[in-house]
Write a protein that holds these residues in place. Structure first.
Motif, PDB file in Angstrom:
ATOM      1  N   GLY A   1      -8.268   8.833   0.289  1.00  0.00           N
ATOM      2  CA  GLY A   1      -6.398   8.609   0.126  1.00  0.00           C
ATOM      3  C   GLY A   1      -5.710  10.130  -0.030  1.00  0.00           C
TER       4      GLY A   1
ATOM      5  N   ASN B   1      -0.797   6.710   0.952  1.00  0.00           N
ATOM      6  CA  ASN B   1      -1.073   5.466   0.029  1.00  0.00           C
ATOM      7  C   ASN B   1      -0.508   5.637  -1.428  1.00  0.00           C
ATOM      8  OD1 ASN B   1      -3.110   3.694  -1.559  1.00  0.00           O
ATOM      9  ND2 ASN B   1      -3.104   2.787   0.498  1.00  0.00           N
TER      10      ASN B   1
ATOM     11  N   HIS C   1      -8.679  -1.878   4.598  1.00  0.00           N
ATOM     12  CA  HIS C   1      -7.751  -1.992   5.551  1.00  0.00           C
ATOM     13  C   HIS C   1      -8.267  -2.244   6.833  1.00  0.00           C
ATOM     14  CE1 HIS C   1      -4.363  -0.032   3.409  1.00  0.00           C
ATOM     15  NE2 HIS C   1      -5.423   0.460   2.577  1.00  0.00           N
TER      16      HIS C   1
ATOM     17  N   HIS D   1     -10.243   4.926   0.394  1.00  0.00           N
ATOM     18  CA  HIS D   1      -9.532   4.295   1.266  1.00  0.00           C
ATOM     19  C   HIS D   1     -10.363   3.962   2.438  1.00  0.00           C
ATOM     20  CE1 HIS D   1      -6.361   3.928   4.711  1.00  0.00           C
ATOM     21  NE2 HIS D   1      -5.496   3.575   3.632  1.00  0.00           N
TER      22      HIS D   1
ATOM     23  N   ALA E   1       0.734  -1.169   0.031  1.00  0.00           N
ATOM     24  CA  ALA E   1       0.024  -0.177   0.110  1.00  0.00           C
ATOM     25  C   ALA E   1       0.960   1.271   0.015  1.00  0.00           C
ATOM     26  CB  ALA E   1      -0.936   0.015   1.029  1.00  0.00           C
ATOM     27  N   HIS E   2       2.277   1.040   0.086  1.00  0.00           N
ATOM     28  CA  HIS E   2       2.983   2.217   0.383  1.00  0.00           C
ATOM     29  C   HIS E   2       4.340   2.260  -0.559  1.00  0.00           C
ATOM     30  CE1 HIS E   2       0.735   2.512   4.104  1.00  0.00           C
ATOM     31  NE2 HIS E   2       0.686   3.513   3.697  1.00  0.00           N
TER      32      HIS E   2
ATOM     33  N   GLY F   1      -4.820   7.690   4.956  1.00  0.00           N
ATOM     34  CA  GLY F   1      -4.465   7.109   3.658  1.00  0.00           C
ATOM     35  C   GLY F   1      -3.905   8.028   3.098  1.00  0.00           C
TER      36      GLY F   1
END
Length: 298
Positions: free
Chosen positions: A211, A249, A194, A264, A169-170, A246
């Motif tokens: 996000g 993200n 999540h 998100h 996700a990152h 997020g």
């Protein structure tokens, strides 16, 4: 809600682009997805795919989304993946599974499931299986319950790689990210699931955000309303100081750059487990996906 987004259609006529496998597998779709995703608990070593492999994987997925199954199979074979046509034993719905052929490093790059032989109009994304407990099961349920979808699954525990290498996700150097980008290129809206631990500073059932974007989309507001209408406590990241919004993200950032709808969704334990609250959360998510699925898209 945002309904005017271009869909992606798997061809249903002409040549060999829609040729079905000779022996489609009859499966319990939910069990197949969850069993794979929960292998992440083993924390087997994870190495990200190379840039060349990510590019080939993206091209293969793009070919599949565009209806060129033969081309997809050739491109994906070059990175150790294959396309398998599945039929769910209960519903009869068909899916195409993009998955590694062997249990080598590629098996931990993740999987893609798409509704077969029809327009793909949305995605649900599960970047942290096992780590965010039960998000893998929720993703499978949403895919089963609504047509025209794509399910993107990470294949490794977020702590399996060196440093944060497996925290897809990152990261932008993952198969997960490459697949999501292919979906975003087609302007397909996505929900990323999540989980968080509920405590005094997080008294919510769900934390919703767009996000990296700081403004609310109509879809985000609609989902919040749907959840609150089902007696769930929601923190709206676009209008309140919420935790876990997020903003960093990777897929949310790419969606913001492209102008692709992205939500998100952080869920508390009781809205992910086998509880009435989880059923209500799933129903709210499914209602939004249904609007994306039913949209009259050019």
């Amino acid at each position: 809600m945002s309904l005017a987004m271009a869909g992606c259609r798997l061809s249903t006529s002409g040549g060999d682009v829609t040729a079905h496998p000779k022996s489609p597998e009859l499966v319990d779709f939910d069990r197949r997805v969850v069993d794979y995703a929960r292998r992440a608990a083993e924390r087997a070593p994870y190495t990200p795919p190379s840039a060349a492999d990510r590019a080939r994987l993206a091209l293969g997925v793009g070919s599949l989304l565009d209806g060129d199954r033969s081309g997809a199979e050739r491109l994906l074979a070059a990175v150790g993946f294959r396309v398998t046509r599945l039929t769910d034993a209960v519903s009869g719905r068909r899916y195409d599974e993009v998955a590694a052929r062997e249990q080598g490093p590629e098996a931990r790059w993740g999987r893609l499931y798409v509704s077969a032989g029809a327009a793909v109009r949305w995605s649900v994304q599960v970047p942290h299986p096992v780590s965010d407990r039960d998000t893998e099961a929720l993703g499978a349920h949403l895919m089963e319950g609504t047509p025209h979808g794509a399910l993107v699954l990470a294949g490794a525990h977020r702590t399996a790689g060196r440093g944060d290498a497996a925290d897809v996700a990152h990261r932008t150097d993952s198969a997960f990210h490459a697949i999501v980008l292919e979906l975003q290129k087609r302007d397909l809206p996505g929900i990323q699931l999540h989980g968080f631990a509920k405590n005094g500073s997080r008294p919510y059932d769900a934390i919703l955000s767009t996000g990296a974007a700081r403004t609310a989309s109509r879809d985000a507001t609609a989902l919040a309303d749907l959840m609150e209408g089902r007696a769930l406590r929601v923190c709206r990241g676009w209008s309140a100081p919420c935790p876990l919004e997020g903003a960093t993200n990777a897929q949310g950032r790419s969606a913001q750059r492209r102008g692709t709808p992205f939500l998100h969704v952080e869920l508390a334990p009781r809205t992910r487990a086998d509880t009435p609250a989880a059923d209500r959360a799933q129903a709210a998510l499914a209602t939004l996906l249904a609007t994306w699925s039913d949209a009259d898209r050019p």
